[in-house]
Design an enzyme around this catalytic site. Structure first.
Site, PDB file in Angstrom:
ATOM      1  N   LYS A 198       0.844  -1.195   0.000  1.00 38.57           N
ATOM      2  CA  LYS A 198       0.000   0.000   0.000  1.00 38.57           C
ATOM      3  C   LYS A 198       0.887   1.255   0.000  1.00 38.57           C
ATOM      4  O   LYS A 198       0.699   2.162  -0.778  1.00 38.57           O
ATOM      5  CB  LYS A 198      -0.924  -0.035   1.221  1.00 38.57           C
ATOM      6  CG  LYS A 198      -1.831   1.145   1.320  1.00 38.57           C
ATOM      7  CD  LYS A 198      -2.814   0.998   2.476  1.00 38.57           C
ATOM      8  CE  LYS A 198      -3.529   2.315   2.693  1.00 38.57           C
ATOM      9  NZ  LYS A 198      -4.466   2.274   3.802  1.00 38.57           N
ATOM     10  N   GLY A 256      -4.872  -1.918   4.823  1.00 38.31           N
ATOM     11  CA  GLY A 256      -4.087  -3.064   4.352  1.00 38.31           C
ATOM     12  C   GLY A 256      -4.759  -4.400   4.635  1.00 38.31           C
ATOM     13  O   GLY A 256      -4.874  -5.263   3.764  1.00 38.31           O
ATOM     14  N   ARG A 257      -5.234  -4.573   5.867  1.00 34.21           N
ATOM     15  CA  ARG A 257      -5.793  -5.876   6.250  1.00 34.21           C
ATOM     16  C   ARG A 257      -7.212  -6.088   5.707  1.00 34.21           C
ATOM     17  O   ARG A 257      -7.806  -7.140   5.920  1.00 34.21           O
ATOM     18  CB  ARG A 257      -5.745  -6.050   7.766  1.00 34.21           C
ATOM     19  CG  ARG A 257      -6.356  -4.916   8.558  1.00 34.21           C
ATOM     20  CD  ARG A 257      -5.983  -5.017  10.033  1.00 34.21           C
ATOM     21  NE  ARG A 257      -6.436  -3.868  10.812  1.00 34.21           N
ATOM     22  CZ  ARG A 257      -5.765  -2.723  10.949  1.00 34.21           C
ATOM     23  NH1 ARG A 257      -4.615  -2.556  10.327  1.00 34.21           N
ATOM     24  NH2 ARG A 257      -6.227  -1.740  11.704  1.00 34.21           N
ATOM     25  N   GLU A 342      -4.706  -6.652  14.841  1.00 31.03           N
ATOM     26  CA  GLU A 342      -4.212  -5.329  14.433  1.00 31.03           C
ATOM     27  C   GLU A 342      -5.349  -4.305  14.513  1.00 31.03           C
ATOM     28  O   GLU A 342      -5.113  -3.126  14.729  1.00 31.03           O
ATOM     29  CB  GLU A 342      -3.628  -5.400  13.011  1.00 31.03           C
ATOM     30  CG  GLU A 342      -2.696  -4.247  12.678  1.00 31.03           C
ATOM     31  CD  GLU A 342      -1.855  -4.466  11.430  1.00 31.03           C
ATOM     32  OE1 GLU A 342      -0.684  -4.872  11.555  1.00 31.03           O
ATOM     33  OE2 GLU A 342      -2.360  -4.236  10.319  1.00 31.03           O
ATOM     34  N   HIS A 373      -4.614 -33.178  17.513  1.00 26.92           N
ATOM     35  CA  HIS A 373      -3.475 -33.992  17.932  1.00 26.92           C
ATOM     36  C   HIS A 373      -2.326 -33.115  18.404  1.00 26.92           C
ATOM     37  O   HIS A 373      -1.182 -33.573  18.467  1.00 26.92           O
ATOM     38  CB  HIS A 373      -3.036 -34.888  16.768  1.00 26.92           C
ATOM     39  CG  HIS A 373      -4.157 -35.790  16.331  1.00 26.92           C
ATOM     40  ND1 HIS A 373      -4.402 -37.010  16.944  1.00 26.92           N
ATOM     41  CD2 HIS A 373      -5.126 -35.616  15.413  1.00 26.92           C
ATOM     42  CE1 HIS A 373      -5.472 -37.559  16.373  1.00 26.92           C
ATOM     43  NE2 HIS A 373      -5.941 -36.737  15.455  1.00 26.92           N
TER      44      HIS A 373
END
Ligand code: F6P
Length: 537
Positions: A198, A256-257, A342, A373
């Site tokens: 960005k 951005g996210r 964030e 597991h």
């Protein structure tokens, strides 16, 4: 800030009963305490939430003016107040919506124009009309980090059954191992490099981009033909030498996210094609429509958020596990980690005051059944309660392997049932007796086999992991983060908490290079630098 007192009283009253008691009292509990939209079903009935608790939770939405805040976001108001920006990732998937204005200008023509340029470019790459020095592109390397990496990596894995374009690789870490291991297998004359950033200043991305360019030049490739950029800093992409027709820009109102829907999704579009990518966008848009229209108690993102508030801010559970029973969602927990942590990992409210309630939780997870597991032991018998968010498709993509999918589904359902049901000491004792144990040894062994139960979980179930469904899921979680942020009274759209480390890394650069001394640093940092310098080879 949220008034939690009524919920805290309800929480202490709820200690008198178990989740199983709630099911015993209400035959329709599963239906009452779930939300659906399209084909998606979100079941939160395996929690302590009852009518009164849900009412008190939805009251929080009213008190926080959630409806108004939501519409302010969709309308392009500058709700990211600390950066003075609108928050409009929803515009990137507004395929059939009307105009959206920021500062009096409709942003949709630019959004749709860029989307169309992406479609053309992606199809040309896929079809070979755009190629490298050595012929059509066999591989694409996306260089980016954080929001310029996690979304497309997650979606590329998730949509593997639709992947019919060139191979796609992702390089994010500044650790040279990442780019070295990736490029080693590739032909520099037939690889397309997408630099996704960005800001186009992120040190990891720019370092990797320069390394990739040198590798391409050394190997006979042509960076002029074989590099593309995705950024909102178009002046910087030009300075890097990427031709304008290979630059896909986006505005600063895409965080951005939250950016996978736009040019940051270009590698996904090249992998699966523009039609499948459109279906992903349409899935996101469908969730937007639901989020804006449904009443709070029927609203899937709102209820997902309120279940989160109940577990974190009211009951105090510090982490939540995201457990997709789908191997192709293996990067979804990492994607949600950035999206949620964030966004809502903040301790200052929008008005500058300190938060007096807990911030967002630690989010973590792994696909099932593998996690069973590894860490489920602690989820079942550890001292802390970890609310779990299960996720599973009713059918897989492998018609010849339906027995695998049945096992996967059975395991997912078994885990949420086991967490709720538990196993009492009497039941454990009976099992030990059946195994022939008696006396003190029976008592001792039985105690290890007790499961406390009454542990909360929710389950999101959907027919199949198609591009449309993936779009719905991602938008669902984005809106959940938004709702939690509004209720907390914080800004979910900045990330000042990542800056200090970046600044210190810059100042440490010359010190770890041995060009400056570590004299201004603390004793620990200085000693670690000295060790690294002694052993750097
Ligand atoms: O360091 C955090 C961050 O700013 C994220 O918010 C962002 O997604 C990532 O770095 C990458 O930033 P850019 O796309 O500008 O390279």
């Amino acid at each position: 800030m949220m008034q939690l007192d009524p919920l805290i009283s309800l929480a202490s009253a709820s200690k008198e009963r178990t989740i199983l008691d709630l099911f015993a009292k209400d035959m329709n509990r599963a239906e009452t305490f779930s939300a659906s939209t399209g084909d998606l079903l979100f079941d939160y009935s395996k929690t302590q939430i009852d009518d009164k608790i849900r009412d008190a939770l939805t009251d929080l939405c009213e008190a926080a003016n959630l409806g108004e805040r939501r519409e302010a976001m969709f309308a392009g108001e500058k709700i990211n107040e600390t950066e003075g920006r609108a928050v409009l990732h929803t515009a990137l998937r507004n395929l059939d919506g009307g105009p959206i204005e920021v500062d009096g200008l409709d942003v949709m023509p630019d959004v749709l124009d860029t989307l169309q340029r992406m479609r053309v470019f992606a199809e040309e790459v896929r079809g070979g009309a755009v190629s490298g020095a050595g012929g059509s592109f066999t591989d694409v390397v996306n260089i980016g980090i954080g929001g310029s990496d996690l979304g497309p990596v997650m979606a590329t894995h998730a949509l593997a059954p639709y992947h019919d374009g060139p191979r796609v690789h992702y390089v994010s870490n500044v650790d040279g191992a990442h780019i070295a291991d990736t490029l080693r297998q590739l032909d520099p004359t037939r690889t397309l490099v997408i630099v996704a950033s960005k800001t186009f200043t992120t040190i990891e991305t720019m370092t990797n981009a320069r390394t990739a360019r040198a590798w391409m030049e050394d190997g006979g490739g042509d960076p002029g033909m074989q590099f593309a950029a995705v950024s909102s800093a178009v002046d910087k992409t030009k300075a890097f030498g990427i031709p304008d027709e290979r630059v896909f820009g986006f505005a600063d109102w895409v965080g951005g996210r939250y950016s996978v829907w736009g040019p940051v999704g270009l590698p996904v579009m090249i992998a699966v094609g523009s039609n499948a990518f459109d279906a992903f966008l349409r899935g996101g848009q469908a969730m937007d429509v639901h989020f804006r229209a449904a009443d709070w108690a029927e609203n899937m993102p709102v209820m997902l958020a309120l279940v989160g508030i109940w577990h974190r801010q009211v009951l105090g559970h510090a982490s939540r596990a995201v457990l997709p029973y789908d191997q192709r969602l293996l990067r979804l927990p990492a994607y949600f980690q950035q999206l949620e942590m964030e966004s809502n990992g903040k301790s200052v409210a929008m008005d500058g005051s300190s938060l007096t309630i807990a911030s967002g939780p630690v989010v973590w997870g792994e696909p099932g059944t593998n996690g069973q597991h590894a860490f489920y032991q602690l989820i079942h018998q550890g001292t802390d309660v970890i609310p779990c968010e299960f996720m599973v498709a009713a059918q897989g993509h492998e018609p010849e392997l339906t027995h695998h999918h049945r096992l996967l589904l059975a395991n997912c359902l078994a885990q949420s049932e086991a967490l709720m049901r538990g196993r009492s000491l009497d039941e454990a004792r009976q099992r030990m007796a059946e195994n022939g144990l008696t006396g003190a040894e029976l008592d001792r062994q039985a105690r290890h086999r007790v499961f406390p139960g009454n542990r909360p979980s929710s389950t999101l179930i959907f027919p199949k992991l198609t591009p449309f469904v993936l779009g719905q899921i991602v938008a669902l979680y984005e809106h959940r983060v938004f709702v939690e942020g509004v209720l907390l009274g914080i800004n979910s759209f900045d990330q000042w908490g990542v800056e200090l480390g970046k600044e210190l890394a810059t100042s440490l650069g010359p010190i770890v290079d041995g060009e400056e001394t570590a004299s201004g640093k603390d004793g620990s940092t200085a000693a670690l630098v000295a060790y690294a310098l002694r052993h750097r080879g």
